[in-house]
Scaffold this active site. Structure first.
Site, PDB file in Angstrom:
ATOM      1  N   GLN A   1       3.096  10.023   1.143  1.00 61.31           N
ATOM      2  CA  GLN A   1       4.394   9.340   1.150  1.00 61.31           C
ATOM      3  C   GLN A   1       5.224   9.665  -0.088  1.00 61.31           C
ATOM      4  O   GLN A   1       6.431   9.410  -0.108  1.00 61.31           O
ATOM      5  CB  GLN A   1       4.199   7.825   1.237  1.00 61.31           C
ATOM      6  CG  GLN A   1       3.595   7.358   2.557  1.00 61.31           C
ATOM      7  CD  GLN A   1       3.510   5.855   2.595  1.00 61.31           C
ATOM      8  OE1 GLN A   1       2.550   5.277   2.114  1.00 61.31           O
ATOM      9  NE2 GLN A   1       4.524   5.223   3.164  1.00 61.31           N
TER      10      GLN A   1
ATOM     11  N   GLY B   1       0.830  -1.191   0.000  1.00 61.94           N
ATOM     12  CA  GLY B   1       0.000   0.000   0.000  1.00 61.94           C
ATOM     13  C   GLY B   1       0.867   1.244   0.000  1.00 61.94           C
ATOM     14  O   GLY B   1       2.037   1.194   0.394  1.00 61.94           O
TER      15      GLY B   1
HETATM   16 NI    NI Z   1       2.963   3.328   5.545  1.00 61.35          NI
END
Ligand code: NI
Length: 177
Positions: A46, A41
Site C-alpha cells: 500500500q 492496519g
Molecule cells: Ni487495506
C-alpha cells in the site's frame, strides 16, 4: 498511499529472508502513515514496497505490531463484517471473514510470533495478509451491492445545491484497514 487500481496492490509480496537493518525505520514510517490515515492496519504494498511486511494497531493498543512474513495458519468459523481499506478510500462493504484465526509471523528481531485472534484483530490479520497476497476486500464481498460510499462526498457542480452542507456532520473517520 497506493490506491486502486494501482497494480502493486495486485502483486504478491516477497518473503523477507534476512531482516534488513532498514526495516525498523521503514515499518516505523508505515505506522506513521497508518496513524495519519486513521487506519488500524497497513501492508507494505500500500506504500509501494513488495516486502512481505504489515503493521497493525487496534484503537485500544498502546503499541503497533510489526508482522514480517505473516501467514494465517488456521481459520475457524465464518462471519460477515463491514470493512474498508485505505487503498479504496470512501467506500465500505460487507465481507466474509473468519471468527477466529491463528497467525504466524516474525517480529523485527526475527523472533517467531504466534497470534490467536478473534474479532477486529482476526479481521485485520486476514485483511493485511490478503494485501500481501495481492487480494483486496472487494474480492471477498458477500455481494457487490454491499459496497457503499461513506463519509464526505464532494459536491458536484451544478446539481444538488446544498447537498454538501451537512456532509461534515457525518461520522468522519470510520476504521479503515
Ligand atoms: Ni487495506
Amino acid at each position: 498511499m497506493r490506491l486502486v487500481p494501482d497494480g502493486i496492490l495486485r502483486e504478491k509480496a516477497k518473503k523477507i529472508g534476512k531482516i534488513p537493518i532498514t526495516l525498523k525505520q521503514y515499518t516505523a514510517d508505515m505506522v506513521e502513515t497508518m496513524h495519519a490515515e486513521n487506519g488500524v492496519g497497513l501492508a507494505a504494498n500500500q506504500v509501494g514496497s513488495l516486502q512481505k511486511v504489515a503493521v497493525i494497531q487496534l484503537p485500544d493498543w498502546d503499541e503497533p505490531m510489526v508482522l514480517i512474513n505473516p501467514e494465517i495458519v488456521r481459520r475457524e468459523g465464518e462471519r460477515e463484517v463491514e470493512e474498508g481499506c485505505l487503498s479504496i478510500p470512501g467506500y465500505r462493504g460487507t465481507v466474509k471473514r473468519s471468527e477466529r484465526v491463528r497467525a504466524r509471523a516474525l517480529d523485527l528481531n526475527g523472533k517467531v510470533v504466534r497470534i490467536r485472534a478473534e474479532g477486529l484483530l482476526a479481521q485485520a490479520l486476514e485483511h493485511e495478509t490478503d494485501h500481501l497476497n495481492g487480494i483486496l476486500y472487494i474480492d471477498r464481498l458477500v455481494s457487490q451491492d454491499t459496497l457503499h460510499r461513506i463519509g464526505y462526498e464532494p459536491s458536484s457542480e451544478g446539481s444538488g445545491a446544498g447537498a454538501s452542507e451537512d456532509a461534515e456532520s457525518e461520522p468522519a473517520h470510520p476504521r479503515q484497514e
